[in-house]
Motif scaffolding. Structure first.
Motif, mmCIF file in Angstrom:
data_model
loop_
_atom_site.group_PDB
_atom_site.id
_atom_site.type_symbol
_atom_site.label_atom_id
_atom_site.label_comp_id
_atom_site.label_asym_id
_atom_site.label_seq_id
_atom_site.Cartn_x
_atom_site.Cartn_y
_atom_site.Cartn_z
ATOM 1 N N LEU A 193 0.822 -1.210 0.000
ATOM 2 C CA LEU A 193 0.000 0.000 0.000
ATOM 3 C C LEU A 193 0.858 1.263 0.000
ATOM 4 O O LEU A 193 0.337 2.361 -0.124
ATOM 5 N N SER A 194 2.164 1.110 0.172
ATOM 6 C CA SER A 194 3.045 2.267 0.059
ATOM 7 C C SER A 194 3.681 2.318 -1.325
ATOM 8 O O SER A 194 4.629 3.049 -1.554
ATOM 9 N N GLY A 195 3.172 1.496 -2.229
ATOM 10 C CA GLY A 195 3.613 1.586 -3.609
ATOM 11 C C GLY A 195 4.803 0.715 -3.957
ATOM 12 O O GLY A 195 5.370 0.843 -5.038
ATOM 13 N N ILE A 196 5.211 -0.177 -3.056
ATOM 14 C CA ILE A 196 6.307 -1.075 -3.384
ATOM 15 C C ILE A 196 5.743 -2.252 -4.181
ATOM 16 O O ILE A 196 4.777 -2.879 -3.749
ATOM 17 N N ALA A 197 6.322 -2.494 -5.357
ATOM 18 C CA ALA A 197 5.855 -3.600 -6.192
ATOM 19 C C ALA A 197 6.403 -4.893 -5.597
ATOM 20 O O ALA A 197 7.506 -5.327 -5.916
ATOM 21 N N VAL A 198 5.613 -5.490 -4.719
ATOM 22 C CA VAL A 198 6.101 -6.611 -3.916
ATOM 23 C C VAL A 198 6.552 -7.782 -4.789
ATOM 24 O O VAL A 198 7.617 -8.361 -4.576
ATOM 25 N N GLY A 199 5.753 -8.113 -5.799
ATOM 26 C CA GLY A 199 6.090 -9.240 -6.664
ATOM 27 C C GLY A 199 7.442 -9.039 -7.339
ATOM 28 O O GLY A 199 8.307 -9.912 -7.319
ATOM 29 N N LYS A 200 7.634 -7.849 -7.892
ATOM 30 C CA LYS A 200 8.869 -7.563 -8.609
ATOM 31 C C LYS A 200 10.067 -7.610 -7.653
ATOM 32 O O LYS A 200 11.124 -8.152 -7.985
ATOM 33 N N GLN A 201 9.886 -7.061 -6.466
ATOM 34 C CA GLN A 201 11.000 -7.056 -5.520
ATOM 35 C C GLN A 201 11.338 -8.469 -5.070
ATOM 36 O O GLN A 201 12.500 -8.787 -4.805
ATOM 37 N N LYS A 202 10.327 -9.338 -4.996
ATOM 38 C CA LYS A 202 10.624 -10.729 -4.632
ATOM 39 C C LYS A 202 11.390 -11.414 -5.759
ATOM 40 O O LYS A 202 12.284 -12.229 -5.504
ATOM 41 N N LEU A 203 11.043 -11.078 -7.003
ATOM 42 C CA LEU A 203 11.803 -11.625 -8.132
ATOM 43 C C LEU A 203 13.277 -11.281 -7.974
ATOM 44 O O LEU A 203 14.155 -12.145 -8.095
ATOM 45 N N ILE A 204 13.547 -10.016 -7.685
ATOM 46 C CA ILE A 204 14.940 -9.591 -7.540
ATOM 47 C C ILE A 204 15.595 -10.303 -6.360
ATOM 48 O O ILE A 204 16.730 -10.772 -6.439
ATOM 49 N N THR A 205 14.845 -10.407 -5.253
ATOM 50 C CA THR A 205 15.386 -11.021 -4.039
ATOM 51 C C THR A 205 15.831 -12.466 -4.281
ATOM 52 O O THR A 205 16.956 -12.851 -3.966
ATOM 53 N N TYR A 206 14.940 -13.248 -4.878
ATOM 54 C CA TYR A 206 15.275 -14.663 -5.083
ATOM 55 C C TYR A 206 16.324 -14.823 -6.181
ATOM 56 O O TYR A 206 17.140 -15.747 -6.142
ATOM 57 N N ALA A 207 16.297 -13.907 -7.163
ATOM 58 C CA ALA A 207 17.325 -13.960 -8.198
ATOM 59 C C ALA A 207 18.702 -13.693 -7.572
ATOM 60 O O ALA A 207 19.692 -14.357 -7.911
ATOM 61 N N LEU A 208 18.761 -12.733 -6.645
ATOM 62 C CA LEU A 208 20.017 -12.461 -5.943
ATOM 63 C C LEU A 208 20.470 -13.688 -5.171
ATOM 64 O O LEU A 208 21.648 -14.063 -5.205
ATOM 65 N N SER A 209 19.522 -14.326 -4.489
ATOM 66 C CA SER A 209 19.858 -15.530 -3.736
ATOM 67 C C SER A 209 20.433 -16.579 -4.689
ATOM 68 O O SER A 209 21.424 -17.238 -4.385
#
Lengths: 502, 322
Positions: free
Chosen positions: B208-224
């Motif tokens: 609700l603060s405008g963070i694209a949660v799905g996209k950020q999770k993509l980046i997170t797991y890709a980093l992992s």
């Protein structure tokens, strides 16, 4: 009433936490068959006091007497044995279990070592009857409404032979009819001799229900007064100074329309909702809980999708279900559930304030954290957030200050249309007025506010126009001058069949 | 605790660092205790050896730190490490791909595995535990398929990652340091890093603060995934060959390191430095127990107890601080 036997007495109770004195000498007494209201701003010590009575905290000084005997309440089990039951705002129910299972949780009737389901449901039915709730004990608690869950909590307490029932803001989440039903039950319990400690922020409820009032301020009990004390006097005792105006709305001339909603519909939630909000306006949205107000607000903001209709900001159409687009267009949402949806409780003040602007403070993937912190400090000061420093966890702030943080992140983002969903729920009088003044300064600078509230006096006191919703439809619009409690309520209970969108 | 303060009496800054970071204090205590108990422990050679032993776990754990901060978990890192290294060795050996390209392909494998995890989690709404458990099976299986069950030699150029610089400084330690700095910078300075904390702290508030949660999770797991690939390559370089069963069970060490380092499995908390300390504690412990000739069976018991104690102490300390 004065001859009634005293059940509970608290003398010079004190409690300190690292860095804070939460209670600093509280006296309180409770008689059989009375409703004793605990009144005070957030942070005055009400919660600390009831947590000590229910065994969650231990006092550092002072004494607690039950039936004239000094007692130590070290655990919840101790409180239970003494007949003290507490109903918190957050219920102690297991949503995935049935009503029956919840009612006998921890001590279900057994047969051959197995739970005797039939007898469990019989017992549950008996317990539900005592509070006048007609719900099948086999229903899962998650399927119940909030009012029913509350009744369930009361039934649980009564089953444990509670003589003292402590209720922490039980009416905060109820609709008017539900409040009436709750009051009916509380009066019945009083007749039966149960002593009730009642916490509320709604002053009008005190005279309706209470017998005596103890006012707490800054961790001390400042005075004990009869429940028919005038509201102005109660406020003065509570905040320590008179508040000139509970609703200091300064209306502005309405400017251009900033937000327009046309025929917004989502099957099963709301249908054909159309309205507009102009620059400088506060538009209130009234209605019963479940009328679809929050659903519409979330759909407008893109938090949830909708089936048809459109949302326009300054004439530009927003894509549905896209929070980012709504934000970029200048919408902001302060959600109803402050802790669950508005704040990252474990993060600090600066981090929370900077959440919306995080993206704009990012260059090539890197966040300008020093700049973020600086802006956060500025807004925190502007909002008068009472805190030790910006690095303080939001979890540790009072409700009013937490709400200021949620609003503050949208101030930082300079949202032009702010949707406030129950902005002052569970917030004390002093902080409420501060939030109203903030609304004033926003509209004075050409921003617009759409305010959903179940607190009718607040809707009437702060809105320039009032929209009324009933069963998913917009059933009427009233100008501030013509809106009264009666006219709004008459609309709010409209049946769908004759509902007509304006 | 007494010992550690005696050693550092004059350094108040160091002391406050220890007070704030329970796991760092535990590491210091452990190091002091082991130096007293074994003369071989506090030697440069041995400490560098500890660094090498910690490197692979630490690199995996840095990647897991991202995921755990978002409130997720990645069980696939060990298997992804093995698969990435295997793909590197296989493409270089069997298809004759030049080693720099083969390395890039290996890193890409890590990224793809992470992305698949994230798609299943963010869009398929699978619990992270299940999605990454499935990936563990798939990646480990593919490593076996590609290698047909036997080790493949690493290209010589890449194997130098397992060597030392100037016969002294082990390259794995260097890689660990670099990956650690990258992790710290990502977490503290980048949008994605700050978003990870917000998502783990309260996903709905973040959305609700405008963070694209799905996209950020993509980046997170890709980093992992990419950190896992790097860890896999370092491990294979040390062994000079990619082995299909390499790094089996390392995901649990990585998670343990992150949690010992002060992260919360419920999300929103964690730091790269903490994770490094966590990985070092595990490595120091194994090394020290070896020096003290404790049997391998008892070592497992001791390490289990230490993991529980380290996290317990940290929890108690935090509760006391409130």
């Amino acid at each position: 009433m004065s001859q009634a036997r005293e059940i509970l007495r608290v003398e010079k109770l004190g409690k300190r936490f690292p860095g804070v004195v939460a209670l600093d000498g509280v006296d309180f007494d409770l008689r059989e068959g009375e409703v004793h209201v605990l009144l005070g701003e957030n942070g005055a010590g009400k919660s600390t006091l009831i947590k000590m009575l229910s065994g969650a905290y231990q006092p550092d000084s002072g004494s607690v007497l039950v039936d004239g005997e000094p007692v130590e309440i070290r655990t919840a089990a101790d409180a239970q044995r003494l007949g003290i039951a507490t109903i918190y705002q957050e219920f102690n129910l297991v949503p995935e279990l049935t009503v029956g299972e919840n009612l006998v949780l921890g001590r279900p009737p057994r047969r051959f070592g197995l739970v005797d389901t039939r007898r469990m449901h019989e017992q549950a039915r008996g317990m539900l009857d005592r509070v006048g709730v007609t719900v099948d004990p086999r229903t899962r608690v998650a399927e119940l409404g909030i009012a029913q869950m509350q009744m369930l909590e009361i039934a649980k307490a009564l089953a444990l032979n509670a003589r003292v029932l402590i209720m922490d803001e039980p009416t905060a989440v109820l609709t008017t009819t539900e409040v009436e039903r709750l009051f009916g039950l509380v009066r019945q319990l009083r007749e039966r001799g149960v002593a009730i400690v009642f916490i509320t922020h709604h002053l009008e409820e005190i005279a309706q229900l209470g017998d005596r009032v103890t006012v707490l301020r800054d961790g001390r009990s400042v005075e004990q007064v009869p429940a028919d004390t005038p509201e102005e006097e109660l406020i003065r005792l509570m905040v320590g100074r008179p508040i000139d105006q509970q609703f200091p709305r300064q209306a502005q001339r309405a400017g251009e329309p900033l937000l327009r909603v046309e025929g917004l519909t989502r099957a099963g939630a709301f249908a054909d909702v159309s309205f507009e909000v102009r620059a400088g306006e506060v538009v209130g949205v009234a209605g019963l809980v479940g009328a679809g107000r929050t659903e519409v607000a979330r759909a407008v903001f893109g938090a949830d999708p909708y089936d048809s209709g459109e949302v326009l900001v300054r004439g530009r159409r927003l894509p549905g279900g896209d929070v980012r687009a709504a934000m970029e267009a200048g919408l902001g949402l302060v959600p109803e559930d402050r802790k669950g949806q508005g704040l990252v409780l474990g993060a600090d003040i600066a981090e929370n304030l900077g959440l919306v602007t995080l993206r704009h403070a990012t260059r090539a993937g890197f966040v300008d954290r020093a700049g973020q912190r600086e802006s956060a400090g500025r807004v925190a000061e502007q909002l008068g957030v009472r805190m030790s420093h910006l690095g303080q966890e939001v979890r540790t702030l009072s409700g009013g200050n937490q709400q200021k943080i949620v609003i503050g992140k949208w101030l930082l983002a300079d949202a032009h249309v702010l949707i406030l969903d129950e902005p002052t729920r569970g917030i004390d009088v002093g902080a409420k007025v501060e939030i109203y003044q903030l609304i004033n300064s926003l509209t004075a600078s050409g921003h617009a506010v759409l305010m959903i509230s179940s607190d009718l006096p607040e809707i009437l006191g702060m809105s320039d126009r009032v929209l009324v919703m009933a069963r998913g439809r917009l059933v009427g619009e009233l100008k501030a001058a013509e809106a009264t409690q009666d006219s709004v309520m008459a609309l709010a209970v409209t049946e769908v069949e004759d509902a007509r969108v304006h | 605790m007494l010992v550690s303060t005696n050693v550092l009496t004059s350094r108040s800054a160091a002391r406050s660092l220890l007070a704030e970071n329970g796991s760092l204090a535990a590491l210091v205590v452990l190091v002091v205790a082991l130096s007293l108990m074994s003369g071989d422990f506090l030697t440069v050679t041995n400490l560098l050896n500890v660094g090498v032993q910690a490197a692979v776990t630490a690199i995996l754990a840095f990647g897991s730190t991202f995921v755990i901060i978002t409130g997720g978990i990645d069980l696939s890192v060990g298997a992804v490490a093995a698969l990435s290294a295997m793909v590197l060795a296989w493409t270089a050996a069997d298809t004759g791909l030049p080693w720099p390209l083969a390395t890039l392909v290996a890193l890409a494998v890590g990224v793809v595995c992470g992305l698949v995890n994230a798609v299943l989690i963010a869009y398929g709404k699978l619990p992270p535990f299940i999605a990454t458990l499935a990936m563990l099976g798939v990646a480990r299986g593919l490593a076996l398929v590609v290698s047909q069950g036997s080790p493949i030699e690493m290209p010589e150029e890449v194997s130098r990652l397992g060597d030392t610089i100037g016969g002294y400084l082990p390259v794995p330690v260097l890689v660990m340091a670099v990956m650690g700095v990258i992790a710290a910078v990502v977490l503290n300075r980048t949008y994605t890093g700050r978003a990870m904390y917000a998502i783990g702290g309260n996903e709905e508030a973040a959305r609700l603060s405008g963070i694209a949660v799905g996209k950020q999770k993509l980046i997170t797991y890709a980093l992992s995934g990419v950190f896992a690939a790097v860890a896999g390559i370092v491990l294979a370089s040390r062994l000079a060959s990619a082995q299909p069963q390499a790094a089996a069970g390392y995901e649990l060490d990585a998670i343990a390191a992150v949690v010992i380092g002060g992260a919360s499995l419920s999300g929103g908390k964690g730091r790269a430095l903490g994770t490094l300390v966590g990985a070092l504690i595990l490595a120091v412990l194994r090394n020290g127990l070896n020096l003290l000739s404790v049997s391998a069976f008892w070592q497992q018991v001791v390490i289990g107890v230490v993991i529980a104690l380290a996290v317990l102490l940290d929890t108690l300390r935090r509760r006391g601080g409130r």
